[in-house]
Design a protein around this motif. Structure first.
Motif, PDB file in Angstrom:
ATOM      1  N   TYR A   8     -10.314   7.530  -5.550  1.00  0.00           N
ATOM      2  CA  TYR A   8      -9.867   6.354  -6.314  1.00  0.00           C
ATOM      3  C   TYR A   8      -9.697   5.147  -5.380  1.00  0.00           C
ATOM      4  O   TYR A   8     -10.121   4.031  -5.692  1.00  0.00           O
ATOM      5  CB  TYR A   8      -8.522   6.677  -7.008  1.00  0.00           C
ATOM      6  N   LYS A  12     -12.123   2.331  -6.434  1.00  0.00           N
ATOM      7  CA  LYS A  12     -11.478   1.284  -7.259  1.00  0.00           C
ATOM      8  C   LYS A  12     -10.820   0.199  -6.412  1.00  0.00           C
ATOM      9  O   LYS A  12     -10.825  -0.976  -6.787  1.00  0.00           O
ATOM     10  CB  LYS A  12     -10.421   1.917  -8.192  1.00  0.00           C
ATOM     11  N   LEU A  13     -10.220   0.624  -5.309  1.00  0.00           N
ATOM     12  CA  LEU A  13      -9.522  -0.381  -4.501  1.00  0.00           C
ATOM     13  C   LEU A  13     -10.386  -0.876  -3.343  1.00  0.00           C
ATOM     14  O   LEU A  13      -9.968  -1.750  -2.575  1.00  0.00           O
ATOM     15  CB  LEU A  13      -8.200   0.187  -3.960  1.00  0.00           C
ATOM     16  N   LEU A  24      -1.840   4.737   2.913  1.00  0.00           N
ATOM     17  CA  LEU A  24      -1.459   4.567   1.506  1.00  0.00           C
ATOM     18  C   LEU A  24      -0.966   5.881   0.904  1.00  0.00           C
ATOM     19  O   LEU A  24       0.027   5.903   0.178  1.00  0.00           O
ATOM     20  CB  LEU A  24      -2.645   4.032   0.696  1.00  0.00           C
ATOM     21  N   TYR A  28       2.670   6.528  -0.494  1.00  0.00           N
ATOM     22  CA  TYR A  28       2.885   7.006  -1.864  1.00  0.00           C
ATOM     23  C   TYR A  28       3.737   8.276  -1.846  1.00  0.00           C
ATOM     24  O   TYR A  28       4.655   8.442  -2.659  1.00  0.00           O
ATOM     25  CB  TYR A  28       1.537   7.278  -2.548  1.00  0.00           C
ATOM     26  N   LYS A  59       5.826   6.007 -12.415  1.00  0.00           N
ATOM     27  CA  LYS A  59       4.632   5.918 -13.264  1.00  0.00           C
ATOM     28  C   LYS A  59       3.732   4.779 -12.765  1.00  0.00           C
ATOM     29  O   LYS A  59       2.516   4.941 -12.632  1.00  0.00           O
ATOM     30  CB  LYS A  59       5.077   5.636 -14.708  1.00  0.00           C
ATOM     31  N   GLY A  60       4.349   3.628 -12.445  1.00  0.00           N
ATOM     32  CA  GLY A  60       3.593   2.461 -11.981  1.00  0.00           C
ATOM     33  C   GLY A  60       2.904   2.735 -10.653  1.00  0.00           C
ATOM     34  O   GLY A  60       1.713   2.422 -10.480  1.00  0.00           O
ATOM     35  N   ALA A  61       3.656   3.352  -9.705  1.00  0.00           N
ATOM     36  CA  ALA A  61       3.081   3.639  -8.385  1.00  0.00           C
ATOM     37  C   ALA A  61       1.919   4.630  -8.533  1.00  0.00           C
ATOM     38  O   ALA A  61       0.879   4.494  -7.871  1.00  0.00           O
ATOM     39  CB  ALA A  61       4.164   4.208  -7.470  1.00  0.00           C
ATOM     40  N   ALA A  63       0.034   5.023 -11.167  1.00  0.00           N
ATOM     41  CA  ALA A  63      -1.095   4.306 -11.771  1.00  0.00           C
ATOM     42  C   ALA A  63      -1.816   3.487 -10.708  1.00  0.00           C
ATOM     43  O   ALA A  63      -3.044   3.422 -10.678  1.00  0.00           O
ATOM     44  CB  ALA A  63      -0.599   3.395 -12.888  1.00  0.00           C
ATOM     45  N   ASN A  64      -1.032   2.884  -9.841  1.00  0.00           N
ATOM     46  CA  ASN A  64      -1.589   2.062  -8.757  1.00  0.00           C
ATOM     47  C   ASN A  64      -2.627   2.808  -7.923  1.00  0.00           C
ATOM     48  O   ASN A  64      -3.658   2.263  -7.553  1.00  0.00           O
ATOM     49  CB  ASN A  64      -0.456   1.648  -7.800  1.00  0.00           C
ATOM     50  N   ILE A  65      -2.284   4.074  -7.643  1.00  0.00           N
ATOM     51  CA  ILE A  65      -3.106   4.798  -6.654  1.00  0.00           C
ATOM     52  C   ILE A  65      -4.023   5.823  -7.308  1.00  0.00           C
ATOM     53  O   ILE A  65      -4.765   6.536  -6.635  1.00  0.00           O
ATOM     54  CB  ILE A  65      -2.186   5.441  -5.579  1.00  0.00           C
ATOM     55  N   PHE A  71       1.190  10.307 -12.947  1.00  0.00           N
ATOM     56  CA  PHE A  71       1.367   9.229 -13.918  1.00  0.00           C
ATOM     57  C   PHE A  71       1.756   9.801 -15.277  1.00  0.00           C
ATOM     58  O   PHE A  71       2.705   9.345 -15.926  1.00  0.00           O
ATOM     59  CB  PHE A  71       0.062   8.415 -14.049  1.00  0.00           C
TER      60      PHE A  71
ATOM     61  N   PHE B  16       6.060   0.905  -2.517  1.00  0.00           N
ATOM     62  CA  PHE B  16       4.699   1.399  -2.377  1.00  0.00           C
ATOM     63  C   PHE B  16       3.693   0.443  -3.034  1.00  0.00           C
ATOM     64  O   PHE B  16       2.614   0.201  -2.513  1.00  0.00           O
ATOM     65  CB  PHE B  16       4.550   2.805  -3.001  1.00  0.00           C
ATOM     66  N   SER B  17       4.076  -0.127  -4.180  1.00  0.00           N
ATOM     67  CA  SER B  17       3.177  -1.052  -4.884  1.00  0.00           C
ATOM     68  C   SER B  17       2.879  -2.265  -4.011  1.00  0.00           C
ATOM     69  O   SER B  17       1.764  -2.794  -4.013  1.00  0.00           O
ATOM     70  CB  SER B  17       3.810  -1.502  -6.200  1.00  0.00           C
ATOM     71  N   LEU B  20       0.492  -1.294  -1.308  1.00  0.00           N
ATOM     72  CA  LEU B  20      -0.859  -1.179  -1.854  1.00  0.00           C
ATOM     73  C   LEU B  20      -1.501  -2.567  -2.031  1.00  0.00           C
ATOM     74  O   LEU B  20      -2.666  -2.774  -1.703  1.00  0.00           O
ATOM     75  CB  LEU B  20      -0.798  -0.453  -3.202  1.00  0.00           C
ATOM     76  N   CYS B  24      -4.868  -4.013  -0.320  1.00  0.00           N
ATOM     77  CA  CYS B  24      -5.997  -4.544  -1.112  1.00  0.00           C
ATOM     78  C   CYS B  24      -6.378  -5.963  -0.695  1.00  0.00           C
ATOM     79  O   CYS B  24      -7.551  -6.317  -0.691  1.00  0.00           O
ATOM     80  CB  CYS B  24      -5.631  -4.542  -2.589  1.00  0.00           C
ATOM     81  N   SER B  85       2.253  -0.833 -16.015  1.00  0.00           N
ATOM     82  CA  SER B  85       1.406   0.359 -15.945  1.00  0.00           C
ATOM     83  C   SER B  85       0.827   0.795 -17.280  1.00  0.00           C
ATOM     84  O   SER B  85       1.542   1.167 -18.202  1.00  0.00           O
ATOM     85  CB  SER B  85       2.196   1.504 -15.324  1.00  0.00           C
ATOM     86  N   LYS B 109      -1.475  -1.922 -14.008  1.00  0.00           N
ATOM     87  CA  LYS B 109      -1.194  -1.485 -12.629  1.00  0.00           C
ATOM     88  C   LYS B 109      -2.296  -0.591 -12.060  1.00  0.00           C
ATOM     89  O   LYS B 109      -2.423  -0.455 -10.846  1.00  0.00           O
ATOM     90  CB  LYS B 109       0.151  -0.769 -12.564  1.00  0.00           C
ATOM     91  N   SER B 110      -3.069   0.026 -12.926  1.00  0.00           N
ATOM     92  CA  SER B 110      -4.182   0.829 -12.383  1.00  0.00           C
ATOM     93  C   SER B 110      -5.409  -0.076 -12.241  1.00  0.00           C
ATOM     94  O   SER B 110      -6.501   0.269 -12.665  1.00  0.00           O
ATOM     95  CB  SER B 110      -4.475   2.000 -13.301  1.00  0.00           C
ATOM     96  N   GLN B 112      -8.427  -2.372 -10.573  1.00  0.00           N
ATOM     97  CA  GLN B 112      -9.388  -2.250  -9.484  1.00  0.00           C
ATOM     98  C   GLN B 112      -9.236  -3.504  -8.633  1.00  0.00           C
ATOM     99  O   GLN B 112      -8.840  -4.557  -9.140  1.00  0.00           O
ATOM    100  CB  GLN B 112     -10.803  -2.152 -10.045  1.00  0.00           C
ATOM    101  N   LYS B 113      -9.590  -3.380  -7.368  1.00  0.00           N
ATOM    102  CA  LYS B 113      -9.424  -4.515  -6.455  1.00  0.00           C
ATOM    103  C   LYS B 113     -10.164  -5.761  -6.991  1.00  0.00           C
ATOM    104  O   LYS B 113      -9.643  -6.871  -6.961  1.00  0.00           O
ATOM    105  CB  LYS B 113      -9.969  -4.145  -5.077  1.00  0.00           C
TER     106      LYS B 113
END
Lengths: 108, 545
Positions: A8, A12-13, A24, A28, A59-61, A63-65, A71, B16-17, B20, B24, B85, B109-110, B112-113
């Motif tokens: 991911y 995605k990132l 990361l 996490y 949940k947010g963290a 989703a982030n990763i 999640f 953590f967010s 991240l 990014c 999220s 929150k999910s 993509q860059k």
């Protein structure tokens, strides 16, 4: 699960250097551990709203990763607690702990 | 993606967010500042410049919307991208709360860059474009105000009085800058040139055309010999200047009139412009001066146009005539029923107004009368100008006083002499002098403080009525409102001193004026104030020349 998260992050990132990926995932993991402890403590002491907030942050963290299993279980905890179903929340916490154990055992 | 750098403030209580986001946006054109609590975020926002804010919806004890409220106290438009999220958070209530603010966005929150960067760039681009547009319009506003000031400076004083004639005009832009142009040029030997034009458009372009044409007219005055001053000659020169030197895509209708008071003669030519109206006291009616089918096309249409001498209209002036010129903004005034001002109505109003206007300016009386009968929608610039011979008589005096205390002193002394010589009543003359001195100085202090110089003036008439009455009539223009003024910084101490002075003189002046005058009447006509005082003497007298 770590392999999926790694995938991911790369796709995605758009972060493909190993150092960042490891950083990361470590970050996490640290967040997951801290928040899980906080969630347990809040539930034990009956601070349900606070527990729901922690589940929301987890949940947010996740989703982030792209940590989809975390999640989903965190979302379940958040909804259960916000809906007043503490028992269901505690049950899902059990699932979260199992999931975390598996995750911590995994290597990249 | 552009190479612009973005200053981003990210706020999330989940560290953590933030880590991240840092990962990014690293190595991209972003300066990222992170905060894990609302208080720190607001503090950062107040002390640094940011282009965009990434904000978590839930921040522990305070939610993101509260943080947005705090930020909006400082900046109404900075884009805020809410990060939350996934689908379960996208409920209608959340979307509604985000959409409450025009400059708020949402990102899952999910993300993509690529989505994150595109969202940031879109939000910042909208913000910067709006900020640039706001700056542009602010500057345009300043330019418009400056252009309007330039336009005002170029106009002749609202009232001109010399030994031959009295000229007044009303100039009313429908927006800030008028497309109408007006000039009055003394040609010598009792001749005066009246130039009235309606330039296509209303904006800065019109003001520039106007300034160019008026400068040209003044240069022309120096260049041309007296015998050459004929309307067609002037129109030809203006047309050449307009078509060749200005080379613009614009045009103007205009009217050039030359008043020759020693010979009681008027000659004019219209280039697509409305003609002149004569308000004849002798005939007790207002009518359009017959132009037959004379006149030419608007200036600027064709460089090869030649305005002919035979198209000049000659008119013999009667001493009591008031000549009125106007731009079509006057007849384009509308009432609620969308009706414009028909010529018969215009002439009928003028006929009734001229009866009570010994020297009161018809442009103001007319505009005010039209306003009163409902013609108060102004779709175009309005300019009305009148030219009349100076009213004469042993029992009255008319004087224009410039806005300076020195002029007031000289003026009131002159009025004292006028009253004293004709009534031999020293006390009455002194009362007139004192009243006018107090009132005129008050007008200068209060109303005209911001309009120094000769652009404006106060018109005063004294009328003696046997056996014991003096009528004093004062006409002054209202100052422009503060909101329309070009804002220039002033020293606060200076402002206070001026206010104190005005307050001190006002109370004293009013008391004196009320003691002297047995009757005071004040009327307002579209920016013109008429104040009339009645003073009675203790002893009757008869006017002696």
């Amino acid at each position: 699960m770590k392999a999926e998260i790694r995938q991911y992050i790369i796709e995605k990132l758009e972060l493909d250097d190993d150092e960042t990926i490891v950083m990361l995932i470590d970050s996490y993991t640290e967040s997951l551990n801290d928040n899980t402890a906080l969630l347990q403590k809040s539930l034990q002491s009956g601070h349900i709203a606070e527990a729901a907030g922690v589940a929301h942050a987890m949940k947010g963290a996740s989703a982030n990763i792209g940590a989809q299993p975390f999640f989903e279980v965190c979302r379940g905890i958040e909804y259960a607690l916000k809906g007043g179903d503490v028992a269901a929340g505690k049950k899902l916490l059990g699932e979260l702990l199992v999931l975390r154990e598996v995750f911590l055992q995994e290597t990249l | 993606m552009t190479n612009q750098t973005y200053n981003v403030l990210a706020v999330d209580d989940e560290k953590f967010s933030l880590v991240l986001l840092q990962s990014c946006l690293r190595n991209e054109n972003y300066n990222l500042t992170t905060c894990d609590n609302a208080l720190q975020a607001v503090k950062e926002f107040k002390t640094h410049d940011f282009d965009v804010i990434l904000l978590d919806v839930m921040l522990g004890s305070i939610d993101g919307f509260e943080v947005r409220k705090l930020i909006r106290e400082y900046n109404q438009k900075i884009p805020i991208i809410f990060l939350t999220s996934l689908l379960d958070d996208i409920n209608s209530s959340l979307i509604n709360r985000i959409s409450d603010d025009q400059y708020s966005y949402y990102l899952n929150k999910s993300f993509q860059k690529k989505q994150l960067m595109e969202k940031i760039e879109h939000a910042v681009r909208v913000y910067r474009e709006e900020s640039d547009a706001a700056r542009f319009y602010k500057q345009l506003n300043v330019d418009l105000l400056l252009a309007r000031e330039v336009q005002r400076v170029l106009l002749p004083p609202w009232c001109s009085l010399n030994k031959h004639m009295l000229t007044t005009y009303l100039y009313e832009p429908c927006f800030r800058i008028s497309g109408d142009s007006l000039d009055l040029v003394e040609l010598g030997s009792g001749k005066y040139l009246l130039f009235l034009a309606d330039i296509a458009g209303h904006g800065i372009q019109s003001a520039l055309y106007m300034s160019a044409i008026q400068s040209f007219l003044k240069a022309l005055r120096l260049e041309m010999v007296e015998q050459a001053w004929l309307p067609n000659v002037i129109l030809n020169r203006i047309n050449q200047f307009f078509c060749n030197d200005l080379s613009g895509g614009s045009y103007m209708t205009c009217l050039v009139a030359i008043f020759d008071y020693p010979k009681q003669r008027l000659v004019f030519q219209s280039a697509g412009h409305p003609g002149l109206i004569c308000c004849s006291r002798r005939e007790q009616r207002a009518y359009e001066i017959d132009m037959g089918d004379k006149g030419g096309v608007p200036v600027g249409w064709f460089a090869r146009t030649v305005y002919q001498e035979e198209d000049n209209v000659y008119y013999e002036l009667d001493p009591g005539d008031i000549i009125l010129g106007y731009t079509d903004g006057l007849i384009d005034l509308k009432n609620d029923r969308e009706e414009t001002v028909a010529t018969p109505l215009l002439l009928s109003l003028l006929t009734s107004l001229m009866e009570k206007s010994t020297f009161l300016p018809l442009p103001y009386l007319l505009r005010s009368a039209l306003d009163q009968i409902g013609y108060n929608i102004v779709p175009d610039d309005v300019c009305i100008v009148e030219v009349r011979g100076v009213p004469k008589g042993d029992d009255n005096i008319l004087q224009l006083i410039n806005l300076s205390k020195g002029d007031v002193s000289r003026g009131v002394e002159h009025f004292w002499r006028f009253v004293e010589e004709r009534t031999h009543d020293n006390e009455l003359a002194t009362r007139v002098e004192l009243l006018l001195s107090e009132f005129l100085n008050n007008v200068i202090e209060y109303e005209c403080a911001n309009r120094p110089g000769l652009r404006s003036g106060i018109l005063v008439q004294i009328c003696l009525r046997e056996p014991d009455t003096v009528f004093v009539t004062v006409l002054d223009r209202e100052p422009k409102s503060d909101q329309d003024k070009l804002q220039l910084s002033r020293d606060a101490a200076d402002v206070f001193e001026q206010q104190n002075k005005a307050m001190a003189s006002s109370g004293r002046g009013l008391a004196i004026i009320r003691t002297i005058s047995s009757n005071i009447m004040r009327k307002h006509f579209n920016g013109l104030n008429q104040t009339e005082f009645l003073i009675r003497s203790a002893q009757p007298w008869s006017v002696q020349s």
